[in-house]
Enzyme design. Structure first.
Site, PDB file in Angstrom:
ATOM      1  N   GLU A   1      -0.751  -0.299  -2.665  1.00 41.25           N
ATOM      2  CA  GLU A   1      -1.901   0.588  -2.485  1.00 41.25           C
ATOM      3  C   GLU A   1      -2.185   1.375  -3.751  1.00 41.25           C
ATOM      4  OE1 GLU A   1       1.615   2.968  -0.655  1.00 41.25           O
ATOM      5  OE2 GLU A   1       1.057   0.866  -0.928  1.00 41.25           O
TER       6      GLU A   1
ATOM      7  N   ILE B   1      -3.353   5.512  -2.769  1.00 40.53           N
ATOM      8  CA  ILE B   1      -3.979   5.904  -1.504  1.00 40.53           C
ATOM      9  C   ILE B   1      -2.995   6.761  -0.715  1.00 40.53           C
ATOM     10  CG2 ILE B   1      -5.036   5.069   0.637  1.00 40.53           C
ATOM     11  CD1 ILE B   1      -5.623   2.443  -0.831  1.00 40.53           C
TER      12      ILE B   1
END
Length: 329
Positions: free
Chosen positions: A249, A207
């Site tokens: 992430e 991300i």
């Protein structure tokens, strides 16, 4: 004076009468004890939460079934005694072939103690049985083959095992595969692809600017982003693909049987799904982007680590080129 002949003809001798009386009392005691034992045995059968059964292999007739059958299956025992297919027809369709094959194995092995299969009860519930069976060795030669068994409801045990497996293999936050389970599955898919000579693709996803999301909107909103990414993975990937969260992430995917061009199409579909996401926090709306690194199995790859390294390098190249893109390496 009593007539001796009259005494002899009208009354039994007292010793013989006493013996007869004692014999009658003994017989009555035996009957009472048998009755007590029978009542005790019946009470035990009623209280045991397992189905005891006996089956004539040659005539395909159920000779006996204990009271627990009606509690577990929810069907009258009389119907089963009249038609053995009542049990067969209750078996979960996907387990029927195994249940019948494992029952037949008792003819060769003499006993089968590891049978586990599902049934569908009369009210539609799916329940698990552990059904052990044995050949009755007391039968005389030439007599019918009688199989006896005990079927125990192990649904609660199976549900507990399933929950423990879920906890051991699932990322708690996103409900996708955790790092260990993902790589266990990925290694298996790699070995299968090498053995069969089939294509395989490996994807890493990170991300973009996730720390900024946490700092700006708070960690609960960051957790929401991670959960929504996992949902996009489930929606965009194909059946049989492996997807998991392998870091804070960072997510990864393996596409078995997927050629490079098809793998790129799947990655692009995932990218579009993520780009459509919208989040709101304190009247502020924001979206997210991801950088993806994609690679495919080659003849030179000896282990999964080489695919992981190429995908990781490609993902960081996507970051270097401006993020929100897919780089194939």
């Amino acid at each position: 004076m009593v007539n001796k002949n009259l005494q002899d003809s009208s009354l039994p001798q007292w010793p013989e009468a006493a013996q007869t009386l004692m014999a009658l009392m003994h017989a009555q005691g035996e009957v009472a004890r048998l009755s007590e034992r029978e009542q005790l045995f019946s009470s035990l059968l009623v209280s045991v939460n397992a189905v005891l059964w006996a089956f004539n292999w040659e005539t395909r007739q159920v000779l006996y079934v204990s009271p627990a059958y009606e509690r577990i299956f929810g069907r009258p025992a009389g119907l089963l005694l009249a038609d053995a297919n009542q049990w067969r027809d209750s078996i979960y369709p996907d387990d029927l072939e195994y249940a019948e094959r494992s029952l037949a194995e008792v003819l060769v092995k003499g006993a089968v103690e590891d049978r586990e299969y599902r049934i569908i009860t009369a009210d539609g519930q799916v329940r698990w049985l552990s059904d052990k069976c044995f050949i009755n060795r007391q039968a005389e030669p030439g007599q019918p083959v009688i199989i006896v068994g005990i079927a125990e409801d192990i649904t609660d045990k199976k549900q507990m095992e399933s929950e423990l497996h879920r906890l051991a293999t699932t990322d708690v936050l996103t409900q996708s595969s955790n790092r260990r389970h993902f790589f266990d599955c990925a290694h298996l898919e790699f070995e299968q692809a090498r053995k069969k000579g089939t294509p395989l693709a490996f994807l890493l996803l990170d991300i973009d600017d996730f720390k900024l999301i946490n700092d700006t909107y708070g960690h609960p909103e960051g957790d929401n982003v991670l959960q929504r990414i996992a949902e996009c993975g489930q929606a965009a990937l194909r059946r049989g693909d492996v997807f998991g969260r392998i870091g804070g992430e960072e997510f990864a995917a393996v596409f078995p049987g997927c050629a490079p061009d098809m793998a790129m199409q799947v990655a692009e579909r995932l990218q579009r799904e993520i780009q459509r996401l919208s989040f709101s926090h304190d009247d502020q709306t924001f979206g997210i982007t991801v950088s993806q690194g994609l690679t495919s199995l080659t003849a030179e790859d000896q282990n999964l680590d080489s695919l992981f390294a190429r995908a990781d390098a490609a993902m960081y190249e996507a970051k270097r080129q401006g993020k929100n893109r897919i780089i194939s390496g």
